[in-house]
Structure formats: structure tokens, C-alpha cells
Write an enzyme that holds these catalytic residues in place. Structure first.
Site, mmCIF file in Angstrom:
data_model
loop_
_atom_site.group_PDB
_atom_site.id
_atom_site.type_symbol
_atom_site.label_atom_id
_atom_site.label_comp_id
_atom_site.label_asym_id
_atom_site.label_seq_id
_atom_site.Cartn_x
_atom_site.Cartn_y
_atom_site.Cartn_z
ATOM 1 N N PRO A 78 0.821 -1.217 0.000
ATOM 2 C CA PRO A 78 0.000 0.000 0.000
ATOM 3 C C PRO A 78 0.856 1.268 0.000
ATOM 4 O O PRO A 78 0.330 2.358 -0.190
ATOM 5 C CB PRO A 78 -0.819 -0.125 1.293
ATOM 6 N N ASP A 116 -12.000 -0.667 -23.848
ATOM 7 C CA ASP A 116 -12.589 -0.691 -22.521
ATOM 8 C C ASP A 116 -12.423 0.618 -21.773
ATOM 9 O O ASP A 116 -11.587 1.446 -22.127
ATOM 10 C CB ASP A 116 -11.992 -1.834 -21.692
HETATM 11 C C1 J9Q Z 1 0.261 -5.988 0.708
HETATM 12 N N1 J9Q Z 1 -2.886 -3.570 1.815
HETATM 13 O O1 J9Q Z 1 -2.917 -2.556 -0.648
HETATM 14 C C2 J9Q Z 1 -3.159 -1.860 -1.786
HETATM 15 N N2 J9Q Z 1 -2.331 -2.268 -2.732
HETATM 16 C C3 J9Q Z 1 -1.556 -3.231 -2.190
HETATM 17 C C4 J9Q Z 1 -1.933 -3.404 -0.884
HETATM 18 C C5 J9Q Z 1 -1.354 -4.312 0.122
HETATM 19 C C6 J9Q Z 1 -1.861 -4.378 1.432
HETATM 20 C C7 J9Q Z 1 -1.290 -5.240 2.379
HETATM 21 C C8 J9Q Z 1 -0.229 -6.050 2.003
HETATM 22 C C9 J9Q Z 1 -0.299 -5.137 -0.247
#
Ligand code: J9Q
Length: 223
Positions: free
Chosen positions: A86, A166
Site C-alpha cells: 500500500p 474498454d
Molecule cells: C500488501 N494492503 O494494498 C493496496 N495495494 C496493495 C496493498 C497491500 C496491502 C497489504 C499487504 C499489499
């Protein structure tokens, strides 16, 4: 394209990416996908892949040794190492496009509170977030990432047109669509779509696309 996914939940990727268009891409030989269990590179007798954070704090941190061993076992000269996190730049269609020319992707899936930053510094070419929300683990995000990239590879979609036409490929949302019946519980299909006037229909679709974009995604109109 060759893709290796490294995760502690391999089944979370194997099932979703084995179905439908992703499954067929593999049958057609357009995608060579392998999902690896990170624990196979753990040297710990309990197969642990995480440890306590230095400096204190919540939860566990994914440790260097298994992730380094995995990448060192899988990478070649042409590999691009992607970490689902994230904390990365948010994935959009332009970023998806940029991965379609890579011959080999290694996709690392984080879990728990985080991943030792030396992995990011020394191994990772691209950090990728699929959006601003928290998931339980990166395997969920990896499915989204791989699907978005692989559907753009030549020959993966039966109808070559649909990849380009799309939503988002022109930066706008599509017009609403309808199928039979013409009247469902008094809700009618817009007259224009039944008219057979192709030029008028195209103009209507364009206007509706714009209207819906302004309504639902005003951010897409502010370049
Ligand atoms: C690995 N929240 O969240 C949004 N994109 C990737 C992720 C994420 C997460 C937790 C662990 C990736």
C-alpha cells in the site's frame, strides 16, 4: 511473458489466476505463471518468514533471508521485481501498460505490518499499490496486478478490440449498456440504442460516457 509470484498464501493466487482468461493465457502458452510458497526459502526450523520489528511497534516484519533467497533463485538478467504494497505508487492503466513489455516479472506479496526495508532497497524495481485501502495480504493485490497486465498481452483476449476500447483506455468511463429485454418491469432501454442510427448512437455513447465520468469520476477530467 513469464511471471513468478512469491507469497505465503500460494492458493490465494493459484485458483483465481487459473480460471477464465488467465487460465487460457497459460494454456495458449502466452503466460508462464508459477506461484511459489515463500516458506520454501525459510531456513528456520518452524518455516518462519517474519520476525519482531527493531525499535518496537505493532506486529511482525517480513524478514530479509527468505525474500532474498527467493529473488536470487528466480531472477535472471531480464527480471523486473515488483512488490505489492500500500506504500507504492497507485496502479493505473498507464502503469499497467509499462509492465506489458517486461519478459519476466517477479511479484512479491507482503503480509503482516510490513517488509524489511532492505528488501525494497536492494531487490525491488517497482513498488505497486492497487488502491488506498488495507488488505490482509499482498496476494490479493497480486491477482489484480497480474490480471491487468496479462489481459493486455497480444492474443490473450479473443476480441483484440476490447482491450483497447474498454473503460479508461481513453481516460473516460464508458456509456451504460443494455441487453434484452427491451422493457424490464417498466424500465426501458434508451430509445436511441434501438434506432439503428450508428452515428447518433456513437454520439450518444460519447456524451453519456462524459456525463458519467463527470458524475462518478470528476478526477479523470482534471488532467
Ligand atoms: C500488501 N494492503 O494494498 C493496496 N495495494 C496493495 C496493498 C497491500 C496491502 C497489504 C499487504 C499489499
Amino acid at each position: 511473458m513469464k511471471i513468478d509470484i512469491v507469497t505465503i498464501f500460494p492458493e490465494m493466487c493459484r485458483a483465481p489466476l487459473g480460471e477464465s482468461i488467465m487460465g487460457r493465457a497459460q494454456e495458449k502458452g502466452l503466460l508462464q505463471l508459477t506461484v511459489h510458497d515463500l516458506r520454501q526459502w525459510s531456513t528456520d526450523k518452524h518455516r518462519r518468514v517474519d520476525d519482531m520489528p527493531y525499535g518496537g511497534g505493532q506486529g511482525m516484519v517480513m524478514a530479509c533471508p527468505p525474500l532474498f533467497a527467493a529473488v536470487e533463485a528466480l531472477r535472471t538478467e531480464s527480471s523486473r521485481v515488483v512488490l505489492m504494497t500500500p506504500q507504492g505508487p497507485r496502479l493505473d492503466q498507464a502503469l499497467v501498460q509499462s509492465f506489458t513489455t517486461a519478459p519476466h516479472l517477479i511479484v512479491l506479496c507482503g503480509h503482516y505490518e510490513g517488509i524489511d526495508h532492505r528488501v525494497v532497497e536492494a531487490l525491488v524495481d517497482d513498488e505497486v499499490s492497487i488502491g488506498d485501502y488495507i488488505l490482509t495480504n499482498g496476494a490479493i493485490a497480486a491477482n489484480v496486478f497480474v490480471d491487468a497486465v496479462v489481459r493486455l498481452l497480444p492474443g490473450v483476449l479473443g476480441d483484440e478490440r476490447s482491450a483497447v476500447e474498454d473503460s479508461f483506455s481513453e481516460g473516460l468511463i464508458e456509456a451504460p449498456c443494455y441487453t434484452r429485454p427491451e422493457d424490464f418491469r417498466g424500465m426501458k432501454v434508451p430509445e436511441i440504442l434501438l434506432s439503428g442510427h450508428h452515428a447518433k448512437i456513437a454520439a450518444w455513447k460519447k456524451a453519456e460516457g462524459r456525463r458519467r465520468t463527470a458524475q462518478n469520476r470528476p478526477d479523470l477530467l482534471q488532467e
